[in-house]
Enzyme design. Structure first.
Site, mmCIF file in Angstrom:
data_model
loop_
_atom_site.group_PDB
_atom_site.id
_atom_site.type_symbol
_atom_site.label_atom_id
_atom_site.label_comp_id
_atom_site.label_asym_id
_atom_site.label_seq_id
_atom_site.Cartn_x
_atom_site.Cartn_y
_atom_site.Cartn_z
ATOM 1 N N GLY A 226 -14.975 -7.174 -6.370
ATOM 2 C CA GLY A 226 -14.693 -6.012 -7.213
ATOM 3 C C GLY A 226 -13.812 -5.023 -6.475
ATOM 4 N N SER A 227 -13.946 -3.771 -6.815
ATOM 5 C CA SER A 227 -13.035 -2.757 -6.281
ATOM 6 C C SER A 227 -13.420 -2.321 -4.868
ATOM 7 C CB SER A 227 -13.030 -1.540 -7.208
ATOM 8 O OG SER A 227 -14.317 -0.966 -7.228
ATOM 9 N N THR A 230 -16.285 0.325 -4.919
ATOM 10 C CA THR A 230 -17.634 -0.223 -5.086
ATOM 11 C C THR A 230 -18.039 -1.006 -3.836
ATOM 12 O OG1 THR A 230 -17.248 -0.389 -7.449
ATOM 13 C CG2 THR A 230 -19.118 -1.601 -6.593
ATOM 14 N N GLY A 231 -17.089 -1.696 -3.224
ATOM 15 C CA GLY A 231 -17.394 -2.431 -1.987
ATOM 16 C C GLY A 231 -17.957 -1.504 -0.921
ATOM 17 N N GLU A 248 -15.101 -9.196 -1.449
ATOM 18 C CA GLU A 248 -13.743 -9.576 -1.881
ATOM 19 C C GLU A 248 -13.243 -8.441 -2.755
ATOM 20 O OE1 GLU A 248 -12.031 -11.968 -0.879
ATOM 21 O OE2 GLU A 248 -13.464 -13.401 -0.047
ATOM 22 N N CYS A 282 -6.610 -10.010 -8.566
ATOM 23 C CA CYS A 282 -6.772 -9.286 -7.291
ATOM 24 C C CYS A 282 -5.589 -9.575 -6.384
ATOM 25 C CB CYS A 282 -8.087 -9.673 -6.633
ATOM 26 S SG CYS A 282 -8.281 -11.449 -6.410
HETATM 27 P P1 NAD Z 1 -15.926 -2.747 -9.966
HETATM 28 O O1 NAD Z 1 -16.012 -2.577 -8.497
HETATM 29 O O2 NAD Z 1 -15.868 -1.528 -10.805
HETATM 30 O O3 NAD Z 1 -17.182 -3.571 -10.525
HETATM 31 C C1 NAD Z 1 -17.479 -4.873 -10.069
HETATM 32 C C2 NAD Z 1 -18.958 -5.135 -10.243
HETATM 33 O O4 NAD Z 1 -19.712 -4.254 -9.411
HETATM 34 C C3 NAD Z 1 -19.489 -4.928 -11.659
HETATM 35 O O5 NAD Z 1 -20.440 -5.937 -11.930
HETATM 36 C C4 NAD Z 1 -20.158 -3.571 -11.561
HETATM 37 O O6 NAD Z 1 -21.175 -3.354 -12.534
HETATM 38 C C5 NAD Z 1 -20.734 -3.626 -10.166
HETATM 39 N N1 NAD Z 1 -21.009 -2.315 -9.555
HETATM 40 C C6 NAD Z 1 -20.385 -1.137 -9.792
HETATM 41 N N2 NAD Z 1 -20.896 -0.162 -8.997
HETATM 42 C C7 NAD Z 1 -21.836 -0.758 -8.219
HETATM 43 C C8 NAD Z 1 -22.685 -0.294 -7.173
HETATM 44 N N3 NAD Z 1 -22.676 0.972 -6.761
HETATM 45 N N4 NAD Z 1 -23.501 -1.179 -6.574
HETATM 46 C C9 NAD Z 1 -23.495 -2.495 -6.953
HETATM 47 N N5 NAD Z 1 -22.738 -2.978 -7.950
HETATM 48 C C10 NAD Z 1 -21.905 -2.123 -8.569
HETATM 49 O O7 NAD Z 1 -14.670 -3.700 -10.199
HETATM 50 P P2 NAD Z 1 -14.007 -4.128 -11.584
HETATM 51 O O8 NAD Z 1 -13.283 -2.945 -12.135
HETATM 52 O O9 NAD Z 1 -15.012 -4.837 -12.409
HETATM 53 O O10 NAD Z 1 -12.956 -5.239 -11.089
HETATM 54 C C11 NAD Z 1 -11.652 -4.980 -10.708
HETATM 55 C C12 NAD Z 1 -11.531 -4.965 -9.199
HETATM 56 O O11 NAD Z 1 -11.987 -6.206 -8.651
HETATM 57 C C13 NAD Z 1 -10.093 -4.832 -8.735
HETATM 58 O O12 NAD Z 1 -10.030 -3.923 -7.669
HETATM 59 C C14 NAD Z 1 -9.747 -6.240 -8.244
HETATM 60 O O13 NAD Z 1 -8.706 -6.283 -7.313
HETATM 61 C C15 NAD Z 1 -11.053 -6.668 -7.673
HETATM 62 N N6 NAD Z 1 -11.100 -8.128 -7.525
HETATM 63 C C16 NAD Z 1 -11.046 -8.684 -6.262
HETATM 64 C C17 NAD Z 1 -11.030 -10.074 -6.093
HETATM 65 C C18 NAD Z 1 -10.971 -10.713 -4.737
HETATM 66 O O14 NAD Z 1 -11.290 -11.892 -4.627
HETATM 67 N N7 NAD Z 1 -10.572 -10.013 -3.685
HETATM 68 C C19 NAD Z 1 -11.090 -10.897 -7.224
HETATM 69 C C20 NAD Z 1 -11.143 -10.304 -8.488
HETATM 70 C C21 NAD Z 1 -11.153 -8.912 -8.623
#
Ligand code: NAD
Length: 475
Positions: A226-227, A230-231, A248, A282
């Site tokens: 994810g983002s 959030t990471g 990731e 991503c």
């Molecule tokens: P996001 O970080 O907003 O959410 C991802 C997940 O995390 C969701 O299931 C969300 O509910 C959960 N989440 C949110 N806050 C949380 C917390 N505090 N604790 C635990 N879980 C939480 O990301 P998004 O908007 O769904 O996805 C887009 C992002 O993902 C982009 O930045 C993209 O580059 C990235 N991404 C990375 C890869 C990779 O392999 N590097 C692959 C696909 C997407």
């Protein structure tokens, strides 16, 4: 329920290894209409506790199941999912927006990873075996894995995590994005047909459920995609019990085209390197650097490709690109574009997009944006591509590296040795030559700098679902 586009009943949570109705309804919007097409149950925190208890109990047996048997069961899971590709792809298109063929391709790709992990070994390593001592290093499972996924490739990323977690002897709780929970919940139901109860569970819910999962003392490892933001929050949540982590995260990948490349020959590949999945990849090209002397040729060649792209409902035959997946992301893409135009950037191509209530944004190609414009400096994650010009390759590389992201990058030239040499100066987890992004199950994938921690795929990715135990026998 609103539009009756779904062919299947809304999938249920698989808490405690069984289909569960769950708590309050979570409406799921079809981004092609902007309207809910179904609703799924959201898991309560009590159900999360229940799921962790069930996963812990299941892990006691699953972790002791011989590797070959686990691999067989993982292959059986892949086969069952493979039998449901059409159904799953339709759900994926409805919730994510991507064209149906791309949705099916996403699932096939994810399954190829699962099958690949099911062939990998976790053999013990004998460090020393002599008259004085025998030392053996073994890989042991971490316990219960939390697999948290975003909305751009929901099924592929869930499968990337489930496969290695299970082969390594862990059990898994998957939490999909609240924007795209449906196909993943269905995957969880299918897993119940093949695997023992509690081995794979899927809980839908909002970000607070994700946070509760990552703070839960019963979780041994978090595999998160994810983002960046959030990471970082997850890293903090994991600290309480020192959970293992794979992150990731986002990227702002540069593509650098060298002066000897032919714009006509590379334009199509460059276009799709940047704008497949509506730019929501991503590791997609998010900044495209071309030699200043050839900027006009690249603008024309890219615009010619863009003009052929059919934007529409992913369920309609002939669609090349769907809508942006969700409203906040559409608003973000619009505001990044407006900001760049306000700073003097010029739109040199703007395509067609359907009218109506969906989250539509035309393919938009931009030139003249500065490096400090957020459209260039941040991850835009949408169908807008800035074309940037450079005078020297060293300058292009320096600009490519001037970021906290480090996921992917690419260099384009018919002289592949020269391109590979340039690639060697780029700070990225993967740098491609004449392609972007190309991923495969036998090759590690991860980000440098703030694009991530650790890798997925390959035996390196499998090892990340284990801890190391050492046995030293004195003779
Ligand atoms: P996001 O970080 O907003 O959410 C991802 C997940 O995390 C969701 O299931 C969300 O509910 C959960 N989440 C949110 N806050 C949380 C917390 N505090 N604790 C635990 N879980 C939480 O990301 P998004 O908007 O769904 O996805 C887009 C992002 O993902 C982009 O930045 C993209 O580059 C990235 N991404 C990375 C890869 C990779 O392999 N590097 C692959 C696909 C997407």
């Amino acid at each position: 329920m609103t539009t009756g586009a779904s062919t299947a009943a809304a999938p249920r949570l698989t808490a405690a290894g069984a289909g569960r109705p769950g708590g309050p309804a979570l409406p799921v919007i079809n981004p092609a209409t902007g309207q809910p097409f179904t609703e799924v149950p959201a898991a309560s925190h009590a159900q999360l506790d229940e799921a962790v208890t069930a996963a812990t109990a299941a892990a006691a047996t699953w972790s002791r199941t011989p590797l070959a048997e686990r691999q067989d069961q993982v292959r059986a899971l892949a086969a069952t999912v493979g039998d449901h590709i059409d159904e799953l792809a339709r759900l994926l298109t409805l919730e994510q927006g991507k064209p149906l063929a791309r949705a099916a391709g996403e699932i096939r790709s994810g399954l190829s990873y699962v099958e690949s992990f099911a062939r990998m070994d976790l053999q013990a390593e004998v460090v020393r075996d002599d008259a004085g001592e025998r030392i053996v290093v073994t890989r042991v499972p971490v316990g219960v894995v939390a697999a948290i996924t975003p909305w751009n490739y929901p099924l592929m990323l869930a499968l990337w995590k489930i496969g290695p977690a299970l082969v390594a002897g862990n059990t898994v709780i998957v939490k999909p994005s609240p924007y795209t929970p449906v196909a993943t919940l269905r995957l969880g139901e299918l897993a119940q047909e093949v695997l023992p109860p509690g081995v794979v569970q899927v809980l839908a819910g909002d970000d607070s459920l994700g946070q509760a999962l990552t703070e839960h003392a019963g979780i041994g490892k978090i595999s998160f995609t994810g983002s960046v933001q959030t990471g970082k929050a997850i890293m903090a949540s994991a600290a309480g019990t020192l959970k293992r982590l794979t992150l990731e995260l986002g990227g702002n990948d540069p593509g650098i085209v060298l002066e000897d490349a032919d714009p006509q020959a590379v334009a199509r590949d460059l276009y799709w390197a940047a704008l497949s999945n509506c730019g929501q990849v991503c590791a997609g090209v998010k900044r495209l650097y071309v030699p200043a002397s050839r900027a006009g040729e690249y603008a024309d060649a890219l615009a010619a490709v863009a003009a052929t792209v059919v934007v529409g409902d992913g369920l309609a035959p002939g669609t090349d690109m769907g809508p942006v997946q969700n409203r906040p992301q559409l608003d973000r893409v619009r505001s990044l574009l407006a900001d760049a135009r306000g700073r003097g950037a010029e739109v040199f191509f703007s395509g067609q997009a359907p009218d109506g209530g969906g989250y539509w944004h035309p393919v938009t190609l931009v030139r003249g944006a500065g490096e400090d414009a957020p459209l260039v400096a941040e991850e835009q994650f949408g169908p807008v591509l800035p074309l940037l010009t450079y005078e020297t390759v060293d300058e292009a590389v320096a600009r490519a590296n001037a970021t906290q992201f480090g996921l992917g990058a690419s260099v384009w030239s018919p002289d592949v040795d020269r391109a590979a040499a340039v690639a060697g100066h780029i700070q990225a987890g993967t740098t491609w030559v004449n392609q972007h992004p190309m991923l495969s199950p036998d090759t590690p994938f991860g980000g440098l700098k703030q694009s991530g921690l650790g890798v997925e795929s390959s035996h390196h990715g499998l090892a990340a679902y284990t801890d190391i135990c050492v046995l030293r026998v004195r003779r």
